[in-house]
Design an enzyme around this catalytic site. Structure first.
Site, mmCIF file in Angstrom:
data_model
loop_
_atom_site.group_PDB
_atom_site.id
_atom_site.type_symbol
_atom_site.label_atom_id
_atom_site.label_comp_id
_atom_site.label_asym_id
_atom_site.label_seq_id
_atom_site.Cartn_x
_atom_site.Cartn_y
_atom_site.Cartn_z
ATOM 1 N N GLY A 36 44.562 44.673 114.571
ATOM 2 C CA GLY A 36 44.153 43.388 114.017
ATOM 3 C C GLY A 36 44.656 42.252 114.880
ATOM 4 N N LEU A 37 44.216 41.063 114.570
ATOM 5 C CA LEU A 37 44.614 39.884 115.334
ATOM 6 C C LEU A 37 46.121 39.650 115.294
ATOM 7 C CD1 LEU A 37 41.882 37.353 114.121
ATOM 8 C CD2 LEU A 37 42.021 38.375 116.413
ATOM 9 N N SER A 38 46.621 38.944 116.279
ATOM 10 C CA SER A 38 47.998 38.459 116.217
ATOM 11 C C SER A 38 48.121 37.582 114.979
ATOM 12 C CB SER A 38 48.311 37.632 117.474
ATOM 13 O OG SER A 38 49.603 37.082 117.405
ATOM 14 N N SER A 40 47.998 38.703 111.913
ATOM 15 C CA SER A 40 47.280 39.280 110.767
ATOM 16 C C SER A 40 48.221 39.960 109.776
ATOM 17 C CB SER A 40 46.218 40.284 111.243
ATOM 18 O OG SER A 40 46.822 41.372 111.927
ATOM 19 N N GLY A 41 49.438 40.277 110.232
ATOM 20 C CA GLY A 41 50.410 40.912 109.338
ATOM 21 C C GLY A 41 50.705 42.362 109.670
ATOM 22 N N LYS A 42 50.220 42.848 110.805
ATOM 23 C CA LYS A 42 50.394 44.253 111.184
ATOM 24 C C LYS A 42 51.862 44.678 111.175
ATOM 25 C CE LYS A 42 48.578 43.813 115.211
ATOM 26 N NZ LYS A 42 48.432 42.341 115.087
ATOM 27 N N SER A 43 52.677 43.954 111.933
ATOM 28 C CA SER A 43 54.085 44.344 112.067
ATOM 29 C C SER A 43 54.825 44.252 110.737
ATOM 30 C CB SER A 43 54.783 43.461 113.110
ATOM 31 O OG SER A 43 54.217 43.664 114.384
ATOM 32 N N SER A 110 45.417 45.947 119.907
ATOM 33 C CA SER A 110 44.416 46.918 120.407
ATOM 34 C C SER A 110 42.997 46.397 120.184
ATOM 35 C CB SER A 110 44.618 48.296 119.778
ATOM 36 O OG SER A 110 44.851 48.249 118.388
#
Length: 205
Positions: A36-38, A40-43, A110
Protein backbone atom coordinates in the site's frame (compact mmCIF):
# COMPACT_ATOMS: atom_id res chain seq x y z
CA UNK A 1 13.40 -13.68 -13.14
CA UNK A 2 16.89 -13.00 -11.79
CA UNK A 3 19.66 -14.79 -13.64
CA UNK A 4 21.48 -17.62 -11.86
CA UNK A 5 25.13 -16.57 -12.00
CA UNK A 6 26.73 -19.10 -9.64
CA UNK A 7 27.85 -22.36 -11.25
CA UNK A 8 28.88 -25.73 -9.84
CA UNK A 9 26.35 -25.54 -7.03
CA UNK A 10 24.05 -28.32 -5.83
CA UNK A 11 20.93 -28.10 -3.67
CA UNK A 12 21.54 -29.96 -0.40
CA UNK A 13 18.31 -31.41 0.95
CA UNK A 14 17.92 -31.23 4.73
CA UNK A 15 16.70 -34.03 6.97
CA UNK A 16 14.17 -31.98 8.98
CA UNK A 17 10.84 -31.82 7.18
CA UNK A 18 8.51 -28.85 6.97
CA UNK A 19 5.84 -30.92 8.71
CA UNK A 20 8.19 -31.56 11.64
CA UNK A 21 8.87 -27.84 11.97
CA UNK A 22 5.15 -27.08 11.90
CA UNK A 23 4.41 -29.66 14.57
CA UNK A 24 7.24 -28.33 16.72
CA UNK A 25 5.98 -24.72 16.47
CA UNK A 26 2.26 -25.49 16.57
CA UNK A 27 1.51 -23.48 13.43
CA UNK A 28 2.17 -23.26 9.70
CA UNK A 29 4.55 -20.79 8.11
CA UNK A 30 3.39 -18.30 5.50
CA UNK A 31 4.15 -14.96 3.90
CA UNK A 32 1.69 -12.21 4.78
CA UNK A 33 2.50 -9.49 2.25
CA UNK A 34 1.19 -6.02 3.17
CA UNK A 35 1.28 -3.56 0.27
CA UNK A 36 0.00 0.00 0.00
CA UNK A 37 0.95 3.65 -0.19
CA UNK A 38 3.34 5.27 2.23
CA UNK A 39 1.21 6.37 5.17
CA UNK A 40 -1.50 3.80 4.53
CA UNK A 41 -0.82 2.11 7.88
CA UNK A 42 1.10 -0.99 6.75
CA UNK A 43 3.83 -0.86 9.38
CA UNK A 44 1.45 0.07 12.18
CA UNK A 45 -0.89 -2.87 11.67
CA UNK A 46 1.94 -5.27 10.79
CA UNK A 47 3.71 -4.60 14.09
CA UNK A 48 0.44 -4.70 16.02
CA UNK A 49 -0.33 -8.09 14.47
CA UNK A 50 3.14 -9.37 15.35
CA UNK A 51 2.54 -8.36 18.99
CA UNK A 52 -0.86 -10.08 19.15
CA UNK A 53 0.52 -13.29 17.62
CA UNK A 54 3.39 -13.27 20.14
CA UNK A 55 0.90 -12.88 22.98
CA UNK A 56 -0.96 -15.91 21.63
CA UNK A 57 2.21 -18.00 21.66
CA UNK A 58 2.67 -17.90 17.88
CA UNK A 59 5.91 -17.28 16.03
CA UNK A 60 5.92 -14.28 13.71
CA UNK A 61 8.45 -11.80 12.44
CA UNK A 62 7.73 -8.39 10.93
CA UNK A 63 9.95 -7.13 8.10
CA UNK A 64 9.52 -3.42 7.43
CA UNK A 65 10.60 -1.75 4.20
CA UNK A 66 12.65 1.05 5.79
CA UNK A 67 14.26 -1.32 8.29
CA UNK A 68 15.37 -3.74 5.56
CA UNK A 69 16.95 -0.83 3.66
CA UNK A 70 19.08 -0.09 6.72
CA UNK A 71 20.76 -3.48 6.42
CA UNK A 72 20.08 -6.28 3.95
CA UNK A 73 19.16 -3.92 1.09
CA UNK A 74 21.18 -0.84 2.01
CA UNK A 75 22.87 -0.86 -1.41
CA UNK A 76 19.58 -0.33 -3.28
CA UNK A 77 17.97 2.96 -4.28
CA UNK A 78 14.48 3.69 -5.58
CA UNK A 79 14.78 3.22 -9.33
CA UNK A 80 12.35 0.72 -10.87
CA UNK A 81 15.21 -1.78 -11.15
CA UNK A 82 16.29 -1.33 -7.53
CA UNK A 83 12.70 -1.51 -6.32
CA UNK A 84 12.30 -4.82 -8.16
CA UNK A 85 15.49 -6.22 -6.63
CA UNK A 86 14.44 -4.96 -3.18
CA UNK A 87 11.19 -6.91 -3.42
CA UNK A 88 12.84 -10.01 -4.91
CA UNK A 89 15.33 -10.18 -2.06
CA UNK A 90 12.78 -9.75 0.70
CA UNK A 91 10.53 -12.25 -1.08
CA UNK A 92 13.30 -14.83 -0.84
CA UNK A 93 13.92 -14.01 2.83
CA UNK A 94 10.20 -14.22 3.65
CA UNK A 95 10.04 -17.57 1.89
CA UNK A 96 12.82 -18.89 4.12
CA UNK A 97 10.98 -17.71 7.23
CA UNK A 98 7.77 -19.35 5.99
CA UNK A 99 9.59 -22.60 5.25
CA UNK A 100 10.93 -22.52 8.83
CA UNK A 101 7.31 -22.41 10.06
CA UNK A 102 7.26 -18.71 10.96
CA UNK A 103 4.55 -16.24 9.94
CA UNK A 104 6.55 -13.72 7.90
CA UNK A 105 4.78 -10.34 7.97
CA UNK A 106 6.19 -7.99 5.36
CA UNK A 107 5.36 -4.28 5.15
CA UNK A 108 6.51 -2.87 1.80
CA UNK A 109 4.98 -0.31 -0.53
CA UNK A 110 5.88 -2.75 -3.35
CA UNK A 111 4.13 -0.55 -5.93
CA UNK A 112 4.42 -2.78 -8.99
CA UNK A 113 2.15 -5.77 -9.60
CA UNK A 114 4.84 -7.69 -11.47
CA UNK A 115 7.18 -7.57 -8.47
CA UNK A 116 4.46 -8.77 -6.08
CA UNK A 117 3.48 -11.56 -8.49
CA UNK A 118 7.10 -12.70 -8.60
CA UNK A 119 7.05 -13.12 -4.82
CA UNK A 120 3.74 -14.95 -5.04
CA UNK A 121 5.28 -17.35 -7.56
CA UNK A 122 8.34 -17.90 -5.35
CA UNK A 123 6.04 -19.09 -2.57
CA UNK A 124 3.80 -21.06 -4.90
CA UNK A 125 6.77 -22.96 -6.33
CA UNK A 126 7.82 -23.81 -2.77
CA UNK A 127 4.25 -24.87 -1.88
CA UNK A 128 4.05 -22.16 0.79
CA UNK A 129 1.00 -19.99 1.58
CA UNK A 130 1.14 -16.41 0.32
CA UNK A 131 -1.48 -13.88 1.43
CA UNK A 132 -1.44 -10.52 -0.33
CA UNK A 133 -3.00 -7.78 1.80
CA UNK A 134 -3.91 -4.47 0.20
CA UNK A 135 -3.63 -1.87 2.95
CA UNK A 136 -5.77 0.78 1.34
CA UNK A 137 -5.97 4.45 2.27
CA UNK A 138 -6.81 7.08 -0.36
CA UNK A 139 -3.85 9.23 -1.39
CA UNK A 140 -5.44 12.28 0.24
CA UNK A 141 -5.66 10.44 3.57
CA UNK A 142 -2.12 9.07 3.35
CA UNK A 143 -0.84 12.50 2.43
CA UNK A 144 -2.69 14.11 5.33
CA UNK A 145 -1.14 11.60 7.73
CA UNK A 146 2.35 11.93 6.18
CA UNK A 147 4.05 10.50 9.32
CA UNK A 148 7.56 10.84 7.86
CA UNK A 149 7.02 14.13 6.04
CA UNK A 150 7.78 12.45 2.72
CA UNK A 151 4.74 13.65 0.80
CA UNK A 152 5.56 17.22 1.74
CA UNK A 153 9.08 16.75 0.39
CA UNK A 154 7.80 15.05 -2.76
CA UNK A 155 5.32 17.88 -3.42
CA UNK A 156 8.17 20.35 -2.97
CA UNK A 157 10.27 18.48 -5.53
CA UNK A 158 12.82 17.38 -2.93
CA UNK A 159 12.10 13.67 -3.56
CA UNK A 160 11.84 12.33 -7.11
CA UNK A 161 10.05 9.11 -8.10
CA UNK A 162 7.86 9.07 -5.00
CA UNK A 163 5.04 6.54 -5.15
CA UNK A 164 1.64 8.18 -5.51
CA UNK A 165 3.07 11.54 -6.56
CA UNK A 166 5.34 11.14 -9.58
CA UNK A 167 5.65 7.35 -9.61
CA UNK A 168 2.68 4.97 -9.91
CA UNK A 169 1.17 2.64 -7.37
CA UNK A 170 -0.45 -0.36 -9.07
CA UNK A 171 -3.28 -1.59 -6.90
CA UNK A 172 -3.59 -5.37 -6.42
CA UNK A 173 -6.07 -6.97 -8.80
CA UNK A 174 -7.22 -9.77 -6.51
CA UNK A 175 -5.62 -9.53 -3.06
CA UNK A 176 -6.55 -12.18 -0.54
CA UNK A 177 -7.46 -9.37 1.84
CA UNK A 178 -8.39 -5.70 1.31
CA UNK A 179 -8.17 -3.50 4.42
CA UNK A 180 -9.48 0.07 4.33
CA UNK A 181 -7.45 1.81 7.00
CA UNK A 182 -9.35 5.07 6.49
CA UNK A 183 -12.44 3.25 7.78
CA UNK A 184 -11.05 0.81 10.37
CA UNK A 185 -9.16 1.15 13.62
CA UNK A 186 -5.81 -0.60 14.08
CA UNK A 187 -7.50 -3.23 16.27
CA UNK A 188 -10.15 -3.90 13.60
CA UNK A 189 -7.49 -4.20 10.89
CA UNK A 190 -5.50 -6.64 13.02
CA UNK A 191 -8.63 -8.71 13.61
CA UNK A 192 -9.15 -8.98 9.85
CA UNK A 193 -5.60 -10.26 9.49
CA UNK A 194 -6.11 -12.78 12.30
CA UNK A 195 -9.35 -13.94 10.70
CA UNK A 196 -7.51 -14.46 7.40
CA UNK A 197 -4.80 -16.52 9.09
CA UNK A 198 -7.52 -18.62 10.75
CA UNK A 199 -9.38 -19.09 7.46
CA UNK A 200 -6.18 -20.32 5.83
CA UNK A 201 -5.68 -22.70 8.80
CA UNK A 202 -2.22 -21.33 9.56
CA UNK A 203 -2.47 -20.96 13.35
CA UNK A 204 -2.40 -24.72 13.94
CA UNK A 205 0.00 -27.39 12.62
Amino acid sequence: MTEQKATNITWHEGTVTRSERQQNLGQKGCTLWLTGLSGSGKSTIAMALEQVLLQRGKHAYCMDGDNIRHGRNKNLGFSAEDRAENIRRIGEVAKLFADAGIIAITSFISPYRADRELVRELNKEADLPFIEVYVDAPLAVAEERDPKGLYKKARAGEIKGFTGIDDPYEEPDQPELHIRTDQLSVAQAVQQLLDSLEQHQLLAP
